[in-house]
Design a protein around this motif. Sequence first.
Motif, mmCIF file in Angstrom:
data_model
loop_
_atom_site.group_PDB
_atom_site.id
_atom_site.type_symbol
_atom_site.label_atom_id
_atom_site.label_comp_id
_atom_site.label_asym_id
_atom_site.label_seq_id
_atom_site.Cartn_x
_atom_site.Cartn_y
_atom_site.Cartn_z
ATOM 1 N N LEU A 13 21.895 -46.036 21.698
ATOM 2 C CA LEU A 13 23.023 -45.357 22.329
ATOM 3 C C LEU A 13 23.657 -46.246 23.400
ATOM 4 N N GLY A 14 22.819 -47.058 24.040
ATOM 5 C CA GLY A 14 23.336 -47.971 25.051
ATOM 6 C C GLY A 14 24.293 -48.997 24.483
ATOM 7 N N LEU A 15 24.134 -49.335 23.201
ATOM 8 C CA LEU A 15 25.051 -50.304 22.593
ATOM 9 C C LEU A 15 26.485 -49.785 22.572
ATOM 10 N N TYR A 16 26.642 -48.461 22.566
ATOM 11 C CA TYR A 16 27.990 -47.883 22.582
ATOM 12 C C TYR A 16 28.717 -48.234 23.868
ATOM 13 N N THR A 17 27.957 -48.385 24.953
ATOM 14 C CA THR A 17 28.589 -48.734 26.227
ATOM 15 C C THR A 17 29.269 -50.103 26.157
ATOM 16 N N LEU A 18 28.699 -51.007 25.356
ATOM 17 C CA LEU A 18 29.319 -52.330 25.213
ATOM 18 C C LEU A 18 30.682 -52.217 24.542
ATOM 19 N N HIS A 19 30.791 -51.303 23.582
ATOM 20 C CA HIS A 19 32.086 -51.066 22.940
ATOM 21 C C HIS A 19 33.096 -50.533 23.951
ATOM 22 N N ARG A 20 32.661 -49.577 24.776
ATOM 23 C CA ARG A 20 33.572 -49.012 25.768
ATOM 24 C C ARG A 20 33.997 -50.076 26.777
ATOM 25 N N LEU A 21 33.117 -51.013 27.094
ATOM 26 C CA LEU A 21 33.427 -52.047 28.071
ATOM 27 C C LEU A 21 34.497 -52.991 27.562
ATOM 28 N N ASN A 26 34.550 -58.860 37.630
ATOM 29 C CA ASN A 26 33.473 -57.876 37.501
ATOM 30 C C ASN A 26 33.142 -57.551 36.054
ATOM 31 N N LYS A 27 34.150 -57.457 35.209
ATOM 32 C CA LYS A 27 33.901 -57.139 33.803
ATOM 33 C C LYS A 27 33.026 -58.197 33.150
ATOM 34 N N SER A 28 33.204 -59.425 33.535
ATOM 35 C CA SER A 28 32.399 -60.507 32.977
ATOM 36 C C SER A 28 30.929 -60.337 33.366
ATOM 37 N N VAL A 29 30.669 -59.922 34.612
ATOM 38 C CA VAL A 29 29.295 -59.670 35.037
ATOM 39 C C VAL A 29 28.712 -58.492 34.272
ATOM 40 N N LEU A 30 29.500 -57.442 34.086
ATOM 41 C CA LEU A 30 29.027 -56.275 33.332
ATOM 42 C C LEU A 30 28.689 -56.637 31.884
ATOM 43 N N SER A 31 29.452 -57.571 31.306
ATOM 44 C CA SER A 31 29.210 -57.956 29.912
ATOM 45 C C SER A 31 27.887 -58.682 29.738
ATOM 46 N N VAL A 32 27.315 -59.178 30.845
ATOM 47 C CA VAL A 32 26.007 -59.843 30.803
ATOM 48 C C VAL A 32 24.902 -58.886 31.238
ATOM 49 N N ALA A 33 25.115 -58.194 32.366
ATOM 50 C CA ALA A 33 24.066 -57.344 32.934
ATOM 51 C C ALA A 33 23.792 -56.108 32.086
ATOM 52 N N THR A 34 24.835 -55.526 31.487
ATOM 53 C CA THR A 34 24.644 -54.300 30.697
ATOM 54 C C THR A 34 23.732 -54.519 29.501
ATOM 55 N N PRO A 35 24.014 -55.485 28.599
ATOM 56 C CA PRO A 35 23.092 -55.677 27.463
ATOM 57 C C PRO A 35 21.701 -56.120 27.897
ATOM 58 N N LEU A 36 21.591 -56.820 29.028
ATOM 59 C CA LEU A 36 20.273 -57.235 29.507
ATOM 60 C C LEU A 36 19.417 -56.022 29.853
ATOM 61 N N ARG A 52 40.664 -44.398 32.642
ATOM 62 C CA ARG A 52 39.938 -43.504 31.732
ATOM 63 C C ARG A 52 38.958 -44.298 30.890
ATOM 64 N N ASN A 53 39.378 -45.469 30.430
ATOM 65 C CA ASN A 53 38.460 -46.321 29.662
ATOM 66 C C ASN A 53 37.265 -46.743 30.515
ATOM 67 N N MET A 54 37.519 -47.032 31.793
ATOM 68 C CA MET A 54 36.432 -47.400 32.693
ATOM 69 C C MET A 54 35.478 -46.226 32.886
ATOM 70 N N LEU A 55 36.030 -45.034 33.016
ATOM 71 C CA LEU A 55 35.191 -43.844 33.171
ATOM 72 C C LEU A 55 34.349 -43.593 31.927
ATOM 73 N N ARG A 56 34.912 -43.863 30.769
ATOM 74 C CA ARG A 56 34.131 -43.688 29.530
ATOM 75 C C ARG A 56 32.967 -44.668 29.481
ATOM 76 N N TYR A 57 33.228 -45.891 29.923
ATOM 77 C CA TYR A 57 32.133 -46.867 29.970
ATOM 78 C C TYR A 57 31.035 -46.406 30.928
ATOM 79 N N LEU A 58 31.427 -46.030 32.147
ATOM 80 C CA LEU A 58 30.433 -45.651 33.148
ATOM 81 C C LEU A 58 29.684 -44.387 32.742
#
Length: 539
Positions: A428-436, A296-306, A234-240
């Motif tokens: 609003l995109g910064l909220y995705t980092l919190h969910r991640l 994968n989460k580590s890659v998302l933590s870099v690619a998402t804010p970029l 569910r947390n992953m779905l909230r992020y996506l």
Amino acid sequence: MLAPQPSISPQERERAARNLLIDAAAATAIGALNSGVVLLALAIHIGATNSEIGLLAAIPLLTQILQAPTVKLVERLRRRRLISVTCVFFARLALPTYAAVPFIPDRDVAAGVLLTAALLHYGLNAVGACSWNSWMRDLLPPERLGQFFARRGVYGTLVSTFATVAAAVALEWTSGSHALGDRIYSSLYLVGFVFGLISTAFLAMVPEPQMPQGGPTASLYKLLLQPLKDRNFRNMLRYLASWQFAVNLATPFFTVYFVRELGFSMSFVLILTVVSQLASVSVVRGWGQLSDRFANKSVLSVATPLFILCIAGMAFTSNIDGMAGRAAYLILLHIVMGAASAGVGLASGNIVMKLSPEGIATSYMAANALISAVAAGSAPIIGGWAADFFAKRQLRLNLEWVSPSGTNALFGLVFTHWEFFFLLSALLGLYTLHRLTIVQEPGAVEGREVVGHVWTSARRTLRNASSVAGLRIGVAFPGGDLIRARQGKRVSIFALLESTKRRLGFGATAMATALDASFREPEPDASFDDLLKQLDKIN
């Protein structure tokens, strides 16, 4: 007519593969000539409002929801070729309707016809795609799936490249006069319709094996509801969902901003699209290696804010003097966005699969596709309304030095309309980092370690040649696998990896590429952890 066959010979399967390659090439030409940027360009050409453009951008995403009830339709009729061919034929009847839109004198009527045609086109395509997935799963031998879809991807890429160049040249001519533009847009969609007839004809010549008889099917509602009981998923779905919403709130309107506000031609917008795609393709294998090494989460933590920074960077485009400077700045942003989006698309697809329990992974992936489609589809609709709201508002940032001798302006920025809107989307995109941060994945490391590894690798690469690194965030629905899941059949990890590769695009999954080369006949019950260990040895 178009009935399933009790048996299909090896010769028939070979002919089917050739026909599918021709079908893929023609269908790809339709996508390059008639969808995406070209469709939005047509909306701009007829004077569609921001709200109408937002709705037009939402239709391809929201119609993916239709694939869920199509699962039951396929199981009831049990004639997948009939469903697929009928749907794509009637879907492509929308193309001559698109061709007539520029000649409708009333702007509101033209916009209404355009939206109706898009709903017909994408809605029927979504229904056909669900039955097509199940059809291909039974037609093509499992050991040849990777090879076939790799070839299919190569054919599609080549055709898409030529078709995109042709569309760019044609759209460049539309700047001559509005009447000439009417004829050019109409011609593009009529040519697309011809390709549509070719694609449909060759698809109809592909045989369909009979669907195997199964016992009582599981409840579709329960299968889709089951993943929501998993707290970590569910947390992953909230992020996506939050990521899809934030990204699709702004990106569909980049074309409008480039053309209406900055004054660039549609051909330049197509060039930006190609640049972003090339960047994405060139870096995706590197992202795959990083996901294997750091999780994968580590890659998302870099690619998402970029990617989020790139959206915010769009707000500063108008502050650059000169069209040449703005063009160079936009090209740079699209290179970075293409690279970042590839990382998000690859890692998010992999982590969804990794967090999906063995044996019921299909229901997890289906739930993710539906929720992502709703989030991604609702964003452009809200974005169209928000764009009109911010059209009458602006944000000013001024830095002044006040002294007895007077006031001196040191620095000033003005964000109006689209710039303000892009900044809001980035926030609003910064909220995705919190969910991640809440998502739990075994083996994830800090993002700064990934950045350090990327920087070191980049320095080694730049000694030899300059390279750019390469989003396709899929909301595609795993219809074929879900049909098998409802019949109580076990879906192997190999099949799910292949299915994911097809949804993310050719070459988009490093793990599936490795499987193509080394696991032609994998153990059907191999665990995901065992599979990853074998892949580590390959890499």
